[in-house]
Design an enzyme around this catalytic site. Sequence first.
Site, short mmCIF file in Angstrom:
data_model
loop_
_atom_site.label_atom_id
_atom_site.label_comp_id
_atom_site.label_asym_id
_atom_site.label_seq_id
_atom_site.Cartn_x
_atom_site.Cartn_y
_atom_site.Cartn_z
N ASP A 103 -39.88 1.70 -10.74
CA ASP A 103 -40.38 0.36 -11.07
C ASP A 103 -39.64 -0.17 -12.29
OD1 ASP A 103 -42.11 0.25 -8.97
OD2 ASP A 103 -43.95 0.38 -10.17
N ASP A 105 -40.60 -1.92 -14.70
CA ASP A 105 -41.34 -2.00 -15.96
C ASP A 105 -41.73 -0.62 -16.52
OD1 ASP A 105 -43.36 -1.30 -14.20
OD2 ASP A 105 -44.42 -3.22 -14.33
N TRP A 165 -49.68 -6.54 -3.19
CA TRP A 165 -49.89 -5.40 -4.09
C TRP A 165 -50.80 -4.34 -3.46
CZ3 TRP A 165 -53.89 -2.85 -6.30
CH2 TRP A 165 -53.59 -2.01 -7.38
N GLU A 168 -48.86 0.98 -0.85
CA GLU A 168 -47.60 1.41 -0.23
C GLU A 168 -47.18 2.78 -0.78
OE1 GLU A 168 -47.77 -0.73 -2.68
OE2 GLU A 168 -46.36 0.15 -4.09
N ASP A 169 -47.55 3.05 -2.04
CA ASP A 169 -47.23 4.36 -2.63
C ASP A 169 -48.14 5.45 -2.05
OD1 ASP A 169 -49.33 3.06 -3.89
OD2 ASP A 169 -48.67 3.48 -5.92
N MET A 195 -45.37 1.24 -19.90
CA MET A 195 -45.19 0.13 -18.97
C MET A 195 -45.12 -1.18 -19.76
SD MET A 195 -47.23 -1.06 -15.53
CE MET A 195 -48.02 -2.50 -16.20
N HIS A 198 -47.60 -6.94 -18.50
CA HIS A 198 -47.37 -8.15 -17.69
C HIS A 198 -48.64 -8.51 -16.94
CE1 HIS A 198 -47.35 -5.98 -13.83
NE2 HIS A 198 -46.79 -4.99 -14.50
N ARG A 200 -50.32 -9.94 -13.19
CA ARG A 200 -50.01 -9.83 -11.76
C ARG A 200 -49.12 -11.01 -11.36
NH1 ARG A 200 -53.38 -7.40 -8.42
NH2 ARG A 200 -53.16 -5.76 -9.94
N1 UDP Z 1 -42.08 -6.25 -8.84
C1 UDP Z 1 -41.17 -7.24 -9.25
N2 UDP Z 1 -41.52 -8.55 -9.15
C2 UDP Z 1 -42.73 -8.95 -8.66
C3 UDP Z 1 -43.64 -7.95 -8.27
C4 UDP Z 1 -43.30 -6.61 -8.38
O1 UDP Z 1 -40.07 -6.93 -9.70
O2 UDP Z 1 -42.98 -10.15 -8.59
C5 UDP Z 1 -41.66 -4.83 -8.85
C6 UDP Z 1 -41.40 -4.28 -10.23
O3 UDP Z 1 -40.42 -3.26 -10.14
C7 UDP Z 1 -42.75 -3.74 -10.59
C8 UDP Z 1 -43.19 -3.10 -9.27
O4 UDP Z 1 -42.69 -4.01 -8.28
O5 UDP Z 1 -42.69 -2.80 -11.64
C9 UDP Z 1 -44.70 -2.88 -9.11
O6 UDP Z 1 -45.42 -4.09 -9.28
P1 UDP Z 1 -46.45 -4.28 -10.50
O7 UDP Z 1 -45.74 -3.99 -11.78
O8 UDP Z 1 -47.08 -5.64 -10.39
O9 UDP Z 1 -47.55 -3.17 -10.21
P2 UDP Z 1 -48.51 -2.43 -11.26
O10 UDP Z 1 -48.12 -0.99 -11.14
O11 UDP Z 1 -48.26 -2.98 -12.62
O12 UDP Z 1 -49.89 -2.68 -10.79
MN MN Z 2 -46.33 -3.01 -13.57
#
Ligand code: UDP
Ligand code: MN
Length: 259
Positions: A103, A105, A165, A168-169, A195, A198, A200
């Site tokens: 990912d 972030d 969201w 998928e993992d 992380m 950010h 959603r």
């Molecule tokens: N991601 C992205 N742009 C988006 C949505 C998701 O680049 O508009 C990618 C990015 O690599 C991100 C990953 O998908 O780290 C997982 O999404 P997100 O960070 O929203 O999930 P979280 O783990 O923070 O719930």
């Molecule tokens: Mn994230």
Amino acid sequence: MEPVSFEDIKRHNPQIKPGGRFHPLDCKSRQRVAIIVPYRDREHHLKVLLNNLHPILQRQQLDYGIFVIEMAMPTTFNRAILMNIGFKEALKDYDFQCFIFQDVDHIPENDKNLYNCHNSPSHLAVSVDKNNYKLPYPSAFGGVVSLTKDQMIKVNGWSNLYFGWGCEDDDIYRRVHLHGMKVSRGPAEIGRYKMVKHKRDPTNHVNKDRGNLLKGVRTRMTKDGLNSLTYELLKRETRPLYAYIYVRIPVPGDMKSHQ
Ligand code: UDP
Ligand code: MN
């Protein structure tokens, strides 16, 4: 954790070859590793990631390349299909043996967190600050994971069907177990990540269908994945710090309307 310009990152990492490639000159790496980053509209995060990751991976003496896979607007984001596309596109460039799905972030904190592959798929992001450095649940497989080329082929890669969201993992985690493998994890103090904070993303709303999809993984996995992958390659660029791959994804609904 502050973004640094791509030019400055390049200046601080003069050994990086075009396309974000590197291999040590004084030894032979044990594995050829592709880092696949699913991406849309997170330039700030990409700058933080590359500024941290390139130095760490060079210190780990890996033969590696970084691939950033961006999904064109306006289709709802689909993280897992971008992983499959990265796998396929990276193999067009080089005979990679190991794939790290990363990912954008997630910023590794510990140099000992080796970006390589093992006898079984592994979960690298064991402890992340947003979860108070604890595994959120025992079967968690988010953030950063590694699979060999053979392990990816064995499980038919990731599902292509998770738009939005969530889960998928968990889907690929189940594929791994249904194929008789177990996920391995290193110690929590090594698998540490920050992380980048950010909200959603607007085009990555919670997938309401995720629970249903997950229930069907056993019957679906042999026909949903690497062997059913379709996408339109819009752009492929060898940028100074990474290979950039820009794709359009057909939405299942759209495909029906063309039949
Ligand atoms: N991601 C992205 N742009 C988006 C949505 C998701 O680049 O508009 C990618 C990015 O690599 C991100 C990953 O998908 O780290 C997982 O999404 P997100 O960070 O929203 O999930 P979280 O783990 O923070 O719930
Ligand atoms: Mn994230």
